[in-house]
Design a protein around this motif. Structure first.
Motif, PDB file in Angstrom:
ATOM      1  N   CYS A  26       0.833  -1.215   0.000  1.00  0.00           N
ATOM      2  CA  CYS A  26       0.000   0.000   0.000  1.00  0.00           C
ATOM      3  C   CYS A  26       0.861   1.256   0.000  1.00  0.00           C
ATOM      4  CB  CYS A  26      -0.928   0.009   1.213  1.00  0.00           C
ATOM      5  SG  CYS A  26      -2.239  -1.222   1.119  1.00  0.00           S
ATOM      6  N   THR A  27       1.913   1.250   0.784  1.00  0.00           N
ATOM      7  CA  THR A  27       2.825   2.396   0.832  1.00  0.00           C
ATOM      8  C   THR A  27       3.485   2.607  -0.526  1.00  0.00           C
ATOM      9  OG1 THR A  27       3.229   2.079   3.185  1.00  0.00           O
ATOM     10  CG2 THR A  27       4.876   3.341   1.966  1.00  0.00           C
ATOM     11  N   ALA A  28       3.927   1.524  -1.152  1.00  0.00           N
ATOM     12  CA  ALA A  28       4.587   1.627  -2.464  1.00  0.00           C
ATOM     13  C   ALA A  28       3.622   2.170  -3.515  1.00  0.00           C
ATOM     14  CB  ALA A  28       5.136   0.268  -2.888  1.00  0.00           C
ATOM     15  N   ILE A  29       2.382   1.698  -3.503  1.00  0.00           N
ATOM     16  CA  ILE A  29       1.387   2.196  -4.461  1.00  0.00           C
ATOM     17  C   ILE A  29       1.137   3.688  -4.240  1.00  0.00           C
ATOM     18  CG2 ILE A  29      -1.061   2.089  -5.115  1.00  0.00           C
ATOM     19  CD1 ILE A  29      -0.852  -0.976  -4.637  1.00  0.00           C
ATOM     20  N   ALA A  30       1.004   4.093  -2.975  1.00  0.00           N
ATOM     21  CA  ALA A  30       0.775   5.513  -2.672  1.00  0.00           C
ATOM     22  C   ALA A  30       1.961   6.359  -3.108  1.00  0.00           C
ATOM     23  CB  ALA A  30       0.507   5.692  -1.183  1.00  0.00           C
ATOM     24  N   GLN A  31       3.187   5.884  -2.878  1.00  0.00           N
ATOM     25  CA  GLN A  31       4.369   6.655  -3.267  1.00  0.00           C
ATOM     26  C   GLN A  31       4.449   6.833  -4.771  1.00  0.00           C
ATOM     27  OE1 GLN A  31       7.532   4.442  -1.403  1.00  0.00           O
ATOM     28  NE2 GLN A  31       7.466   5.691   0.434  1.00  0.00           N
ATOM     29  N   VAL A  32       4.073   5.815  -5.510  1.00  0.00           N
ATOM     30  CA  VAL A  32       4.156   5.869  -6.967  1.00  0.00           C
ATOM     31  C   VAL A  32       2.952   6.610  -7.558  1.00  0.00           C
ATOM     32  CG1 VAL A  32       4.074   4.432  -9.050  1.00  0.00           C
ATOM     33  CG2 VAL A  32       5.552   3.789  -7.166  1.00  0.00           C
ATOM     34  N   ARG A  36       3.627  14.283  -5.212  1.00  0.00           N
ATOM     35  CA  ARG A  36       4.585  14.517  -4.130  1.00  0.00           C
ATOM     36  C   ARG A  36       3.987  15.450  -3.079  1.00  0.00           C
ATOM     37  NH1 ARG A  36      10.173  13.349  -5.014  1.00  0.00           N
ATOM     38  NH2 ARG A  36      10.404  12.353  -7.032  1.00  0.00           N
ATOM     39  N   SER A  37       4.403  15.240  -1.860  1.00  0.00           N
ATOM     40  CA  SER A  37       3.935  16.064  -0.754  1.00  0.00           C
ATOM     41  C   SER A  37       4.527  17.466  -0.852  1.00  0.00           C
ATOM     42  CB  SER A  37       4.352  15.430   0.570  1.00  0.00           C
ATOM     43  OG  SER A  37       4.102  16.315   1.638  1.00  0.00           O
ATOM     44  N   ARG A  38       3.750  18.436  -0.434  1.00  0.00           N
ATOM     45  CA  ARG A  38       4.214  19.822  -0.389  1.00  0.00           C
ATOM     46  C   ARG A  38       4.591  20.214   1.038  1.00  0.00           C
ATOM     47  NH1 ARG A  38      -0.803  21.262  -3.771  1.00  0.00           N
ATOM     48  NH2 ARG A  38      -0.139  20.568  -5.813  1.00  0.00           N
ATOM     49  N   GLY A  39       4.701  19.217   1.899  1.00  0.00           N
ATOM     50  CA  GLY A  39       4.992  19.471   3.311  1.00  0.00           C
ATOM     51  C   GLY A  39       6.282  20.216   3.541  1.00  0.00           C
ATOM     52  N   THR A  40       7.347  19.860   2.837  1.00  0.00           N
ATOM     53  CA  THR A  40       8.631  20.535   3.023  1.00  0.00           C
ATOM     54  C   THR A  40       8.525  22.002   2.630  1.00  0.00           C
ATOM     55  OG1 THR A  40       9.800  18.469   2.606  1.00  0.00           O
ATOM     56  CG2 THR A  40      11.066  20.500   2.379  1.00  0.00           C
ATOM     57  N   ALA A  41       7.867  22.280   1.520  1.00  0.00           N
ATOM     58  CA  ALA A  41       7.692  23.673   1.091  1.00  0.00           C
ATOM     59  C   ALA A  41       6.882  24.454   2.129  1.00  0.00           C
ATOM     60  CB  ALA A  41       7.007  23.729  -0.272  1.00  0.00           C
TER      61      ALA A  41
END
Length: 189
Positions: A26-32, A36-41
């Motif tokens: 599930c994690t791999a599917i979500a990552q692909v 991308r997260s905008r959390g760092t920005a």
């Protein structure tokens, strides 16, 4: 124990998940599949806001105000990440289906996934891409969901057969597959 059978042209996989394997898929599917997260920005923008506020609002104590603000933003971000991870681990631990035997059938019409209580069918047009990682073949839908077939189930001949079927049937014609699965297999072992 896992088996692969050929029914007509379809490939059927029986998956008896290893502990944690369903969550990793599930994690791999979500990552692909997800943007991308905008959390760092966002965190960097908050830091910039703290620095600007300290510069203009507290000229006599700028360094201390900046440090307090940055520590507060960092502490908040870390606390939220910890809470999210804790809640996710809790959900995964309580999921009685994570170790349940399930099946994936890959055929010319699309994929069928099922277990004792759910039967889902997807046409190939439902998938935005098919990707292979060190551990899985991932059938990714635009919504960020999908299906996964663990590579541990596949000997080299079955993996080659699956790759050729994906290249034949998938809308992306296997554009996101590695050219040679052996490098991925070596990492997975």
């Amino acid at each position: 124990m896992a088996t692969t059978t050929h029914s007509g042209q379809a490939l059927r996989y029986e998956i008896n998940p290893l502990p944690g394997e369903t969550q990793r898929a599930c994690t791999a599917i979500a990552q692909v599949g997800l943007p991308r997260s905008r959390g760092t920005a966002l965190v960097l923008a908050l830091y910039a806001g703290v620095i600007l506020a300290a510069y203009f609002l507290t000229p006599t104590s700028r360094p201390m105000t900046v440090m307090i603000g940055i520590v507060a933003v960092l502490g908040t971000a870390m606390a939220l990440q910890w809470d999210t991870r804790w809640r996710l681990r809790r959900l995964q631990a309580d999921d009685p289906h994570s170790l349940e035997t399930h099946f994936v059938e890959v055929g010319p019409e699309g994929l069928r996934t099922w277990c004792a209580h759910v039967d889902a069918r997807y046409t190939w047009s439902d998938f935005s891409k098919v990707v292979d990682t060190a551990e899985f073949f991932l059938f990714v839908r635009a919504s960020g969901s999908g299906a996964a077939i663990p590579k541990r189930l596949l000997d080299p001949a079955r993996e080659s057969d699956l790759r050729s079927r994906i290249r034949e049937w998938a809308p992306d014609k296997g554009a996101f597959l590695s050219t040679d699965g052996s490098s991925h297999r070596a990492k997975a072992i």
